[in-house]
Design a protein around this motif. Structure first.
Motif, mmCIF file in Angstrom:
data_model
loop_
_atom_site.group_PDB
_atom_site.id
_atom_site.type_symbol
_atom_site.label_atom_id
_atom_site.label_comp_id
_atom_site.label_asym_id
_atom_site.label_seq_id
_atom_site.Cartn_x
_atom_site.Cartn_y
_atom_site.Cartn_z
ATOM 1 N N ALA A 471 0.459 -1.775 0.315
ATOM 2 C CA ALA A 471 0.011 -0.199 -0.224
ATOM 3 C C ALA A 471 0.596 1.334 0.167
ATOM 4 O O ALA A 471 0.386 2.249 -0.959
ATOM 5 C CB ALA A 471 -0.851 -0.205 1.520
ATOM 6 N N ARG A 472 1.914 0.690 0.855
ATOM 7 C CA ARG A 472 2.786 2.163 0.696
ATOM 8 C C ARG A 472 3.582 2.647 -0.269
ATOM 9 O O ARG A 472 3.635 3.666 -1.547
ATOM 10 C CB ARG A 472 3.673 1.899 1.925
ATOM 11 N N LYS A 473 3.847 1.913 -1.336
ATOM 12 C CA LYS A 473 4.741 1.802 -2.168
ATOM 13 C C LYS A 473 3.973 2.188 -3.297
ATOM 14 O O LYS A 473 3.845 3.164 -4.498
ATOM 15 C CB LYS A 473 5.368 0.015 -2.862
ATOM 16 N N THR A 474 2.734 1.362 -3.397
ATOM 17 C CA THR A 474 1.538 2.362 -4.906
ATOM 18 C C THR A 474 1.335 3.538 -4.546
ATOM 19 O O THR A 474 1.022 4.492 -5.214
ATOM 20 C CB THR A 474 0.479 0.889 -4.484
ATOM 21 N N SER A 475 1.077 4.011 -3.047
ATOM 22 C CA SER A 475 0.507 5.358 -2.737
ATOM 23 C C SER A 475 1.669 6.527 -3.493
ATOM 24 O O SER A 475 1.824 7.326 -3.640
ATOM 25 C CB SER A 475 0.386 5.384 -1.689
ATOM 26 N N GLU A 476 3.044 5.769 -3.435
ATOM 27 C CA GLU A 476 3.838 6.049 -3.659
ATOM 28 C C GLU A 476 4.377 6.498 -5.910
ATOM 29 O O GLU A 476 5.017 7.542 -6.458
ATOM 30 C CB GLU A 476 5.230 6.019 -3.408
ATOM 31 N N LEU A 477 3.656 5.123 -5.891
ATOM 32 C CA LEU A 477 3.976 5.506 -7.859
ATOM 33 C C LEU A 477 3.013 5.446 -8.286
ATOM 34 O O LEU A 477 3.221 5.927 -8.759
ATOM 35 C CB LEU A 477 3.807 4.065 -8.111
ATOM 36 N N LEU A 478 1.355 6.296 -7.475
ATOM 37 C CA LEU A 478 0.363 6.823 -8.693
ATOM 38 C C LEU A 478 0.992 7.978 -8.089
ATOM 39 O O LEU A 478 1.350 8.780 -7.364
ATOM 40 C CB LEU A 478 -0.732 6.088 -7.356
ATOM 41 N N ALA A 479 0.335 9.141 -9.286
ATOM 42 C CA ALA A 479 1.253 10.064 -9.642
ATOM 43 C C ALA A 479 0.508 11.044 -8.445
ATOM 44 O O ALA A 479 0.753 11.752 -8.300
ATOM 45 C CB ALA A 479 0.837 10.528 -11.222
ATOM 46 N N ASP A 480 -1.007 10.709 -8.179
ATOM 47 C CA ASP A 480 -1.193 11.769 -7.039
ATOM 48 C C ASP A 480 -2.662 10.557 -6.537
ATOM 49 O O ASP A 480 -3.625 10.106 -6.396
ATOM 50 C CB ASP A 480 -2.206 12.719 -7.674
ATOM 51 N N ALA A 481 -1.780 9.875 -4.298
ATOM 52 C CA ALA A 481 -3.260 9.185 -4.574
ATOM 53 C C ALA A 481 -2.395 9.802 -2.210
ATOM 54 O O ALA A 481 -1.503 10.606 -2.575
ATOM 55 C CB ALA A 481 -1.938 7.975 -4.223
ATOM 56 N N ARG A 482 -3.212 8.995 -2.636
ATOM 57 C CA ARG A 482 -3.084 9.303 -0.342
ATOM 58 C C ARG A 482 -3.292 8.208 0.110
ATOM 59 O O ARG A 482 -4.698 8.048 -0.058
ATOM 60 C CB ARG A 482 -4.493 10.569 -0.152
ATOM 61 N N LEU A 483 -2.388 7.945 1.671
ATOM 62 C CA LEU A 483 -2.617 6.854 2.246
ATOM 63 C C LEU A 483 -3.014 7.138 3.093
ATOM 64 O O LEU A 483 -2.664 8.039 4.017
ATOM 65 C CB LEU A 483 -1.104 6.239 2.122
ATOM 66 N N LEU A 484 -4.309 5.947 3.507
ATOM 67 C CA LEU A 484 -4.679 6.146 4.858
ATOM 68 C C LEU A 484 -4.542 4.417 5.840
ATOM 69 O O LEU A 484 -4.608 3.812 5.057
ATOM 70 C CB LEU A 484 -6.535 6.119 5.224
ATOM 71 N N THR A 485 -4.088 4.764 6.938
ATOM 72 C CA THR A 485 -3.081 4.266 7.602
ATOM 73 C C THR A 485 -4.183 3.317 8.123
ATOM 74 O O THR A 485 -4.653 3.421 9.114
ATOM 75 C CB THR A 485 -2.105 4.311 8.346
ATOM 76 N N PHE A 486 -4.543 2.014 8.581
ATOM 77 C CA PHE A 486 -5.680 1.125 8.766
ATOM 78 C C PHE A 486 -4.619 0.329 10.762
ATOM 79 O O PHE A 486 -3.705 -0.175 10.117
ATOM 80 C CB PHE A 486 -6.657 0.103 8.694
ATOM 81 N N ASP A 487 -4.341 1.283 11.896
ATOM 82 C CA ASP A 487 -3.802 0.464 12.771
ATOM 83 C C ASP A 487 -3.623 -1.135 13.250
ATOM 84 O O ASP A 487 -4.413 -1.380 14.289
ATOM 85 C CB ASP A 487 -3.524 1.581 14.279
ATOM 86 N N SER A 488 -3.696 -1.522 12.484
ATOM 87 C CA SER A 488 -4.136 -3.158 12.814
ATOM 88 C C SER A 488 -3.967 -4.949 12.003
ATOM 89 O O SER A 488 -3.186 -3.748 11.227
ATOM 90 C CB SER A 488 -6.014 -3.727 12.860
ATOM 91 N N PHE A 489 -3.432 -5.685 12.193
ATOM 92 C CA PHE A 489 -3.495 -6.409 11.407
ATOM 93 C C PHE A 489 -5.205 -6.633 10.812
ATOM 94 O O PHE A 489 -6.780 -7.074 11.071
ATOM 95 C CB PHE A 489 -2.458 -7.714 11.900
ATOM 96 N N GLY A 490 -4.672 -7.939 9.204
ATOM 97 C CA GLY A 490 -5.536 -8.482 9.196
ATOM 98 C C GLY A 490 -6.054 -8.261 7.043
ATOM 99 O O GLY A 490 -4.766 -7.301 7.027
ATOM 100 N N HIS A 491 -6.785 -8.430 6.409
ATOM 101 C CA HIS A 491 -6.726 -8.312 5.224
ATOM 102 C C HIS A 491 -7.610 -7.580 4.769
ATOM 103 O O HIS A 491 -9.006 -7.640 4.171
ATOM 104 C CB HIS A 491 -6.948 -9.723 4.309
ATOM 105 N N GLY A 492 -7.907 -6.733 4.692
ATOM 106 C CA GLY A 492 -9.092 -5.201 4.190
ATOM 107 C C GLY A 492 -9.246 -4.125 6.000
ATOM 108 O O GLY A 492 -9.166 -4.802 7.305
ATOM 109 N N ALA A 493 -9.757 -2.717 5.019
ATOM 110 C CA ALA A 493 -10.137 -2.117 6.545
ATOM 111 C C ALA A 493 -11.437 -2.056 6.380
ATOM 112 O O ALA A 493 -11.571 -1.412 7.984
ATOM 113 C CB ALA A 493 -9.004 -0.807 6.808
ATOM 114 N N ARG A 494 -12.075 -1.735 5.549
ATOM 115 C CA ARG A 494 -13.924 -1.372 5.213
ATOM 116 C C ARG A 494 -14.568 -1.990 6.606
ATOM 117 O O ARG A 494 -14.483 -3.531 6.259
ATOM 118 C CB ARG A 494 -14.170 -1.035 4.322
#
Length: 531
Positions: A471-494
């Motif tokens: 997620a971190r690298k993809t947010s930097e690869l994309l031309a304009d993106a914003r990273l939202l971090t979820f402070d837990s473990f698991g697959h997906g945050a929604r």
């Protein structure tokens, strides 16, 4: 960051190239260079007509069928059908637009999308579809007999004999795919799904795409954002796949690694395991807890004993089941996909620990690790594993010799024991997949300027399928993106955090992005009871 929202609910923002973002064109071979200059888009394909009607077996949903080209190189040629579903906005009079949805996989059905959040269900139609080759759409099917399938993919080989058997069975299955699957076999790449998605966007009357994609669905969002950058509205990707690792690798030599090895999911799974064990050590409610003990050492010792001899475990329904080394790894991995499964996982591990000790007596049945904790598209052995394989093999570079998979699995196991074998072997069929990668796949660049910023969400304590670093690298690869971090473990945050869900409501409804560096906490701890 706040931006105005158009009548169709799209964020309007001039895109800015991220400083230092990586453009893989020079490393990804000729296909990347071609797509960098003139990527194939929908090529004049006709927009499908969607005749919505109530779905059979899907109360509250409307369904339709869309016709799209088999190949976008020949848009007026052979057509295939896609199964499309819609959860209409509850408040149609104040509807803001349409959000498209993909649940991941590859291979999962998206035809009955969830409401995403109650607020979004009020103001948006939510539309999903079974991608080409998948489930209710024109499906890709390799096997003619009821017992045919890539059965070993429900687990992984752990001995030289099992490795040889997996290679032989996979080769036989791939031969059946070459014989039975038909032309769709070479046209299931994510880029073709993104082209289908753009036609569906136009079919529902949206000028820009609002989209939520989970897991593999994040890769679909990333590909769409770079094939159709001027049509990006609010695109949120959760549990994110690194698009370079998925397709070509960052270095030329990585193209000769199995894609599921270079993705590094085994490392994400090990990180999630450590987060679970740390939470266990700090919580008296954790059944696997042992004050003063190294819980990772306890877990590894359990796997050692299971490799020597499986144990028989009683089940709550009065039956019993044999737990092997592979079964213990897979049940652990399944539970790590959701922190809310921690109490059940701890009970299972403690029960097997006690039964595996020398001279152990019987144990009381423990709750089973719920199958629902597994991402639907990651359930090995289910019918249609060839559909998942077809997407991965059409998207990614892989070695042509199946004999290299065992060595990569052993290397991955040094990082995440057992998890490494499971993930590495998932793409064994790609070694001899008919035709190799889809010539119309997309391999970059990944930094095209988008009309609106992409929202990227990742679980920083460990994701057993898509590591947080992706997620971190993809947010930097994309031309304009914003990273939202979820402070837990698991697959997906929604759905796991009111903070994350509120961020999605603001992003889709008002065009408001989370603050730079924003971190969301989970609604409850791993061992807190469900409300």
């Amino acid at each position: 960051m706040q931006q105005g929202r158009s009548a169709r609910g799209s964020v309007v923002l001039a895109a800015v190239l991220v400083a230092g973002s990586f453009t893989p064109t020079a490393l990804a071979g000729p296909s990347a260079a071609d797509s960098a200059t003139k990527p194939l888009r929908t090529n004049g394909a006709a927009v499908p007509a969607l005749d919505w009607a109530p779905c059979e077996g899907g109360a509250g949903y409307e369904c339709a069928t869309a016709e799209v080209p088999l190949s976008y190189r020949d848009p007026s040629g052979q057509q295939i059908q896609l199964a499309v579903g819609k959860l209409p906005a509850a408040d149609q009079e104040r509807k803001l637009g349409t959000i498209f949805y993909n649940p991941g996989g590859p291979g999962s059905s998206g035809r009955f999308p969830p409401e995403l959040t109650p607020e979004l269900h009020q103001r948006f139609d939510i539309v999903g579809f079974d991608p080409r080759g998948i489930i209710a759409s024109d499906g890709l099917n390799c096997f003619t007999g009821p017992d045919d399938d890539f059965h070993w993919m429900s687990s992984f080989p752990a001995t030289p004999e099992q490795e040889r058997a997996a290679i032989e069975e996979t080769a036989h299955g791939v031969e059946q795919c070459a014989r039975n699957a038909g032309p769709l076999l070479k046209h299931t790449s994510t880029a073709n799904v993104a082209r289908d998605l753009d036609l569906l966007r136009e079919a529902v009357g949206e000028d820009r795409l609002d989209y939520y994609g989970l897991s593999y669905g994040s890769h679909l969002g990333t590909v769409y954002a770079n094939l159709f950058p001027e049509r990006v509205g609010s695109v949120a990707i959760d549990a994110v796949v690194d698009p370079i690792e998925w397709t070509t690798g960052y270095r030329p030599d990585e193209a000769t690694e199995p894609m599921t090895f270079r993705m590094g999911a085994h490392g994400g799974a090990q990180q999630a395991l450590r987060a679970f064990l740390d939470a266990c050590a700090d919580d008296e409610r954790c059944a696997f807890r042992e004050p003063g003990a190294d819980l990772l050492g306890k877990y590894d010792a359990l796997l050692d004993r299971l490799q020597a001899e499986p144990v028989v475990v009683p089940q709550p329904d009065g039956t019993s089941s044999e737990v092997t080394y592979q079964a213990a790894v897979m049940r652990t991995w399944r539970a790590l996909n959701s922190a809310s499964a921690s109490a059940v996982l701890a009970g299972f591990l403690q029960q097997v620990h006690e039964l595996s000790l020398p001279g152990a007596a019987g144990a009381e049945p423990a709750d089973s690790v719920p199958e629902a904790s597994v991402p639907a598209a990651s359930r090995g052995g289910a019918p249609g594993m060839e559909q998942m394989l077809s997407v991965m093999c059409n998207d990614g570079d892989n070695p042509g010799d199946p004999a290299v998979w065992p060595d990569h699995a052993r290397r991955a196991n040094e990082v995440g024991r057992g998890f490494g074998s499971y993930w590495t072997y998932l793409t064994l069929g790609c070694a001899t997949w008919p035709g190799g990668p889809d010539p119309d796949r997309y391999t970059g660049p990944w930094d095209r300027e988008t009309a609106s910023p992409v929202l990227v969400i990742g679980n920083r304590q460990g994701d057993p399928a898509t590591p947080y670093d992706d997620a971190r690298k993809t947010s930097e690869l994309l031309a304009d993106a914003r990273l939202l971090t979820f402070d837990s473990f698991g697959h997906g945050a929604r759905g796991e955090s009111a903070c994350v869900d509120a961020a999605l409501n603001a992003y889709y409804g008002e065009g408001v992005l989370p603050a730079v560096g924003a971190v969301c906490e989970p609604d409850r701890g791993p061992f807190d009871p469900a409300p």
